[in-house]
Design an enzyme around this catalytic site. Sequence first.
Site, short mmCIF file in Angstrom:
data_model
loop_
_atom_site.label_atom_id
_atom_site.label_comp_id
_atom_site.label_asym_id
_atom_site.label_seq_id
_atom_site.Cartn_x
_atom_site.Cartn_y
_atom_site.Cartn_z
N VAL A 137 -2.03 -6.98 -4.40
CA VAL A 137 -1.68 -8.03 -3.43
C VAL A 137 -2.93 -8.87 -3.16
O VAL A 137 -4.02 -8.34 -2.91
CB VAL A 137 -1.17 -7.37 -2.12
CG1 VAL A 137 -1.04 -8.40 -1.01
CG2 VAL A 137 0.17 -6.69 -2.39
N GLY A 182 0.83 -1.21 0.00
CA GLY A 182 0.00 0.00 0.00
C GLY A 182 0.85 1.25 0.00
O GLY A 182 1.71 1.44 0.88
N GLU A 231 -17.75 18.49 2.27
CA GLU A 231 -16.85 19.14 1.31
C GLU A 231 -17.37 18.97 -0.12
O GLU A 231 -17.35 19.90 -0.92
CB GLU A 231 -15.46 18.49 1.37
CG GLU A 231 -14.60 18.96 2.51
CD GLU A 231 -13.28 18.20 2.57
OE1 GLU A 231 -12.33 18.77 3.11
OE2 GLU A 231 -13.18 17.06 2.08
N GLY A 260 -0.34 4.39 0.25
CA GLY A 260 -1.14 5.51 0.73
C GLY A 260 -0.33 6.30 1.74
O GLY A 260 0.91 6.25 1.75
N PHE A 261 -1.03 7.02 2.62
CA PHE A 261 -0.31 7.85 3.60
C PHE A 261 0.57 7.00 4.49
O PHE A 261 1.73 7.34 4.76
CB PHE A 261 -1.30 8.64 4.44
CG PHE A 261 -1.90 9.79 3.70
CD1 PHE A 261 -1.12 10.87 3.32
CD2 PHE A 261 -3.23 9.80 3.35
CE1 PHE A 261 -1.65 11.93 2.61
CE2 PHE A 261 -3.79 10.85 2.65
CZ PHE A 261 -2.99 11.92 2.27
N GLY A 262 0.04 5.85 4.95
CA GLY A 262 0.81 5.00 5.85
C GLY A 262 2.02 4.40 5.15
O GLY A 262 3.14 4.48 5.66
C1 LIG Z 1 -12.39 11.68 0.06
C2 LIG Z 1 -11.52 11.55 1.29
C3 LIG Z 1 -11.10 12.69 1.95
C4 LIG Z 1 -10.29 12.59 3.08
N1 LIG Z 1 -9.89 13.73 3.69
C5 LIG Z 1 -9.08 13.66 4.77
C6 LIG Z 1 -8.58 14.84 5.42
O1 LIG Z 1 -8.90 15.96 4.99
N2 LIG Z 1 -7.76 14.70 6.49
C7 LIG Z 1 -7.41 13.46 6.95
O2 LIG Z 1 -6.64 13.37 7.94
N3 LIG Z 1 -7.85 12.33 6.37
C8 LIG Z 1 -8.67 12.39 5.30
N4 LIG Z 1 -9.12 11.25 4.71
C9 LIG Z 1 -8.74 9.96 5.29
C10 LIG Z 1 -7.35 9.57 4.81
O3 LIG Z 1 -7.30 9.61 3.40
C11 LIG Z 1 -7.05 8.16 5.31
O4 LIG Z 1 -7.11 8.16 6.70
C12 LIG Z 1 -5.68 7.72 4.84
O5 LIG Z 1 -5.61 7.72 3.44
C13 LIG Z 1 -5.36 6.34 5.38
O6 LIG Z 1 -4.05 6.03 4.98
P1 LIG Z 1 -3.65 4.52 4.63
O7 LIG Z 1 -2.23 4.56 4.22
O8 LIG Z 1 -4.08 3.63 5.74
O9 LIG Z 1 -4.58 4.12 3.38
P2 LIG Z 1 -4.68 4.75 1.95
O10 LIG Z 1 -4.16 6.14 1.91
O11 LIG Z 1 -6.08 4.50 1.49
O12 LIG Z 1 -3.70 3.85 1.08
C14 LIG Z 1 -3.91 2.50 0.84
C15 LIG Z 1 -3.15 2.14 -0.43
O13 LIG Z 1 -3.18 0.73 -0.57
C16 LIG Z 1 -3.41 0.41 -1.93
N5 LIG Z 1 -4.01 -0.91 -1.95
C17 LIG Z 1 -5.20 -1.28 -1.43
N6 LIG Z 1 -5.42 -2.58 -1.60
C18 LIG Z 1 -4.34 -3.06 -2.27
C19 LIG Z 1 -3.97 -4.36 -2.74
N7 LIG Z 1 -4.75 -5.42 -2.55
N8 LIG Z 1 -2.81 -4.47 -3.42
C20 LIG Z 1 -2.00 -3.41 -3.61
N9 LIG Z 1 -2.30 -2.17 -3.18
C21 LIG Z 1 -3.45 -2.01 -2.50
C22 LIG Z 1 -4.32 1.51 -2.43
O14 LIG Z 1 -4.23 1.63 -3.84
C23 LIG Z 1 -3.76 2.72 -1.69
O15 LIG Z 1 -2.77 3.39 -2.45
C24 LIG Z 1 -9.93 11.32 3.57
C25 LIG Z 1 -10.35 10.15 2.89
C26 LIG Z 1 -11.12 10.27 1.77
C27 LIG Z 1 -11.57 9.02 1.04
#
Ligand SMILES: Cc1cc2nc3c(=O)[nH]c(=O)nc-3n(C[C@H](O)[C@H](O)[C@H](O)COP(=O)(O)OP(=O)(O)OC[C@H]3O[C@@H](n4cnc5c(N)ncnc54)[C@H](O)[C@@H]3O)c2cc1C
Length: 292
Positions: A78, A10, A169, A12-14
């Site tokens: 994955v 993943g 929003e 994403g942010f994490g």
């Molecule tokens: C529209 C929207 C607005 C938001 N606004 C805010 C805000 O203003 N402030 C705030 O703090 N938070 C906000 N959030 C929440 C924030 O985006 C999440 O808390 C954050 O993205 C979580 O981070 P993460 O790394 O856990 O997951 P994510 O950022 O969702 O990243 C997960 C990643 O894993 C990848 N992935 C998933 N499944 C698979 C797989 N099977 N194989 C390979 N890759 C995979 C995805 O493509 C993605 O890139 C918002 C969320 C949304 C949807």
Amino acid sequence: MRQPKVVIVGAGFGGVSAARALANTPLDVTIVDQHNFHTFSPLLYQVATSSLAPDDIAPNLRGIVRGAPNLDARMTTVRGVDFERREVLVDHGAPLPYDYLVLAAGAVSSDFGVPGAAEHAIPLKTLANATKIRSTVLSRFEDANADRSRAGDGTLTFVVAGGGPTGVELCGALSELIAIVLRRDFKRMDVGRARVVLVEMTEHLLGSFSPRSRAEAGVELARRGVEVRLGVPIAAVAGDHVELADGTVIPTRTVLWTAGVKANPVASALSLAQTARGQIVVRPDLSVPGHT
Ligand SMILES: Cc1cc2nc3c(=O)[nH]c(=O)nc-3n(C[C@H](O)[C@H](O)[C@H](O)COP(=O)(O)OP(=O)(O)OC[C@H]3O[C@@H](n4cnc5c(N)ncnc54)[C@H](O)[C@@H]3O)c2cc1C
């Protein structure tokens, strides 16, 4: 000497934060994502409402890892993890061996089983969702412009499900897009007939915010002409209307779903302990019990 391998699932942010923290260390790090870009989710609503281009919020993953010699990226989905063999199973290419595994696949949109939502509503969780919302909204205006009788049949009614931050929003930006941009672009059409309706099942917008912020959001949405329906859930979604639990039927062809998220289904493929909501159970340091 062989460097220990770290696989991060993943980007994403994490995942990206973990990769950045491990840059230029004596570890061989691969970050894996189903896309070759990172999605900056807080600005998805701006892509959905045409004020930003998709590229503006989706930096290239290879660009993110380029600067550190020990970081690499793989674009693949994955499917699972073989914990015995310490390999990540992917949908194309060989499994990825690891010494250390970081699971950061995030969440997915949840329709909470509302009938018709999966078929007819568009979530706002991914970049593909945002571009679909954008093209759908613009197409509805083209449809109503081509056949003026359609404005009254719900073609120009946009229902947003969920009054959390994303729904609020999205409604604010959508009403602005309609009032400022589309009013000019569709100058021979009565754009004033367009409706944005926000449906929230609890009694408040922005439930987790302070009472003052909740009230201000309500005032601001009203000022922008957004119709807010509080205290009533959406009972069903169809191709040409939504039905609320109190029996109200709103003709619409566009339902935008921002009502909540659930754990990524990949979590269920791992045979790890999960919470009732499908999240992987972790210790306070985010390690998984029973796995070292
Ligand atoms: C529209 C929207 C607005 C938001 N606004 C805010 C805000 O203003 N402030 C705030 O703090 N938070 C906000 N959030 C929440 C924030 O985006 C999440 O808390 C954050 O993205 C979580 O981070 P993460 O790394 O856990 O997951 P994510 O950022 O969702 O990243 C997960 C990643 O894993 C990848 N992935 C998933 N499944 C698979 C797989 N099977 N194989 C390979 N890759 C995979 C995805 O493509 C993605 O890139 C918002 C969320 C949304 C949807």
